[in-house]
Motif scaffolding. Sequence first.
Motif, short mmCIF file in Angstrom:
data_model
loop_
_atom_site.label_atom_id
_atom_site.label_comp_id
_atom_site.label_asym_id
_atom_site.label_seq_id
_atom_site.Cartn_x
_atom_site.Cartn_y
_atom_site.Cartn_z
N PHE A 1 16.88 8.74 -58.83
CA PHE A 1 15.61 9.29 -59.35
C PHE A 1 15.51 9.61 -60.99
O PHE A 1 14.75 9.13 -61.67
N ARG A 2 16.61 10.12 -61.33
CA ARG A 2 16.85 10.41 -62.69
C ARG A 2 16.68 9.05 -63.63
O ARG A 2 16.16 9.23 -64.50
N GLU A 3 17.44 7.99 -63.02
CA GLU A 3 17.39 6.90 -63.75
C GLU A 3 16.05 6.19 -63.66
O GLU A 3 15.52 5.46 -64.64
N ARG A 4 15.53 6.35 -62.53
CA ARG A 4 14.04 5.45 -62.20
C ARG A 4 12.76 6.19 -62.41
O ARG A 4 11.95 5.41 -62.66
N LEU A 5 12.88 7.62 -62.11
CA LEU A 5 11.34 7.94 -62.27
C LEU A 5 11.49 9.18 -63.34
O LEU A 5 12.49 9.68 -63.65
N ASP A 6 10.40 9.59 -63.69
CA ASP A 6 10.18 10.56 -64.70
C ASP A 6 9.38 11.68 -64.11
O ASP A 6 8.35 12.02 -63.99
N CYS A 7 10.41 12.61 -63.24
CA CYS A 7 9.80 13.74 -62.49
C CYS A 7 10.88 14.78 -62.30
O CYS A 7 12.06 14.47 -62.33
N ASP A 8 10.48 15.93 -61.92
CA ASP A 8 11.45 17.04 -61.48
C ASP A 8 11.94 16.45 -60.10
O ASP A 8 11.35 16.10 -59.20
N THR A 9 13.28 17.05 -59.83
CA THR A 9 13.72 16.66 -58.50
C THR A 9 14.54 17.74 -57.93
O THR A 9 15.01 18.76 -58.75
N ASN B 1 21.79 15.88 -63.11
CA ASN B 1 20.58 14.99 -62.64
C ASN B 1 19.37 15.78 -61.88
O ASN B 1 18.13 15.36 -62.06
N ALA B 2 19.88 16.96 -61.17
CA ALA B 2 18.74 17.76 -60.60
C ALA B 2 17.98 18.65 -61.20
O ALA B 2 18.50 19.32 -62.26
N THR B 3 16.63 18.81 -61.12
CA THR B 3 16.05 19.86 -61.85
C THR B 3 16.50 21.15 -61.17
O THR B 3 16.64 22.22 -61.72
N TRP B 4 16.53 21.24 -59.78
CA TRP B 4 16.58 22.36 -59.00
C TRP B 4 17.82 21.84 -57.89
O TRP B 4 17.55 20.56 -57.42
N SER B 5 18.50 22.56 -57.35
CA SER B 5 18.90 22.47 -55.99
C SER B 5 19.01 23.79 -55.19
O SER B 5 19.01 25.09 -55.84
N MET B 6 19.00 23.77 -54.18
CA MET B 6 18.93 24.83 -52.81
C MET B 6 20.12 25.18 -52.66
O MET B 6 21.34 24.31 -52.22
N VAL B 7 20.54 26.46 -52.73
CA VAL B 7 21.97 26.99 -52.71
C VAL B 7 22.01 28.07 -51.81
O VAL B 7 21.11 28.92 -51.84
N SER B 8 22.88 28.34 -51.01
CA SER B 8 23.13 29.63 -50.12
C SER B 8 24.39 30.22 -50.22
O SER B 8 24.66 31.12 -49.38
N GLU B 9 25.37 29.41 -50.70
CA GLU B 9 26.78 30.03 -50.90
C GLU B 9 27.18 30.45 -52.09
O GLU B 9 27.17 29.39 -53.20
N PRO B 10 27.85 31.63 -52.34
CA PRO B 10 28.28 31.85 -53.70
C PRO B 10 29.32 31.01 -54.14
O PRO B 10 29.49 30.60 -55.39
N ARG C 1 19.61 25.11 -62.67
CA ARG C 1 18.41 26.03 -62.01
C ARG C 1 18.51 25.73 -60.18
O ARG C 1 18.46 24.89 -59.86
N ALA C 2 18.89 27.17 -59.90
CA ALA C 2 19.17 27.17 -58.15
C ALA C 2 18.00 27.86 -57.70
O ALA C 2 17.33 28.73 -58.18
#
Length: 360
Positions: free
Chosen positions: A74-82, A99-108, A126-127
């Motif tokens: 997506f980072r290469e092809r699209l212009d959007c948050d991921t 590459n990711a705008t955000w990621s979901m994280v639950s482990e220290p 950004r987590a």
Amino acid sequence: MSVAAEGAGEPALPNLWIDSEGIERNAARIVARVDLEIVGVTKGVCGNPRVARAMLAGGSAGIADSRVTQIVGFRERLDCDTLLLRAPMGAECPAVVENATWSMVSEPATLRALSTAANERGVVHRALLAIDVGDRREGVLPEDLDSLLETAIDLPEIEVAGLATHVGSFGGIVPTGANVGRLVELVERSEERLGRRPAVVSGGSTNALGLAFDGGLPERVTQLRVGEGILLGGSGLRRGDRGARDRRDQTGRGGHRVQAEAVRAGRRNQPGRVRARAGVRDCGVRRRAILALGRQDCAIDGLIPLEEGIEVIGASSDHTVVDVTDARGSVEVGDSLAFRPGYAALARAAVSPYVAIEVG
Ligand SMILES: *Cc1c(COP(=O)(O)O)cnc(C)c1O
């Protein structure tokens, strides 16, 4: 009775035809009905970039997927948050912070690995801290949120962009206000720790849409991550609430199709097996067709024949057996049959190297 393929040329079989206009329309309808950011989830179509574009054209605020490979694409092809939905493995962390705008994280430990990768690249990641508010999905238990927050706050390369939950389904039954209330409490607690409002409160998936349409989500929720509701319609509204559903949930199933070719066809005298299946009356000689489509290509149980009088009887890894006795025309070797895929069928067909993908 072969079903003509859309567009120019004969597509290879089996194939999956994805209705991108239906996807754009569903996204637009959802976006118009809720006062929230809708992030389109593409894991049900193997991160297909044209589907992602249709979701964005419909007003999605960004695109989410569970696989790092797709986020990189997506980072290469699209212009959007991921948004990365699944916690990254160790070796994936560099690609995630790049590459990711955000990621979901639950482990220290994941936060620390992301921080190290971000530090090496001179970036901040950004987590969204993922919390389990009762649906037993991925996420920390609410009582462990404080310590996860402490870990995140102490890591300079990690910015706590917000929280992420799944408030829609409680134990897989019905959305209630109970876990929603829990979410508000957790948002307030993290606000105290952070000394600011978390920018993103990602409240749930398709399951939470019904609640959102009903105005049942707290104002603190800023975002929903919606896959199935955009790809195939539906909103997690209660079953048995059909009238209400028809009024409020104006999404459609889309015209997605799986097509496969009959490689065998003929009479079969198998009364025992046929009789066991409900709705098949004449158990004498039946006409069967065997399709060049198997469980390696698609989740066969999720296929609904588009033509009346056709029934899926069974499947192996390479074949699907259909009863075609009651079909309007005769089904011969070389004919193709079309099916409407459910979510699992769509997702499996989209990842199978044996299935040609066409996005219409
Ligand atoms: C798959 C997924 C979603 C989207 O779920 P749908 O039911 O398809 O809307 C949202 N959040 C997470 C974490 C997911 O893994």
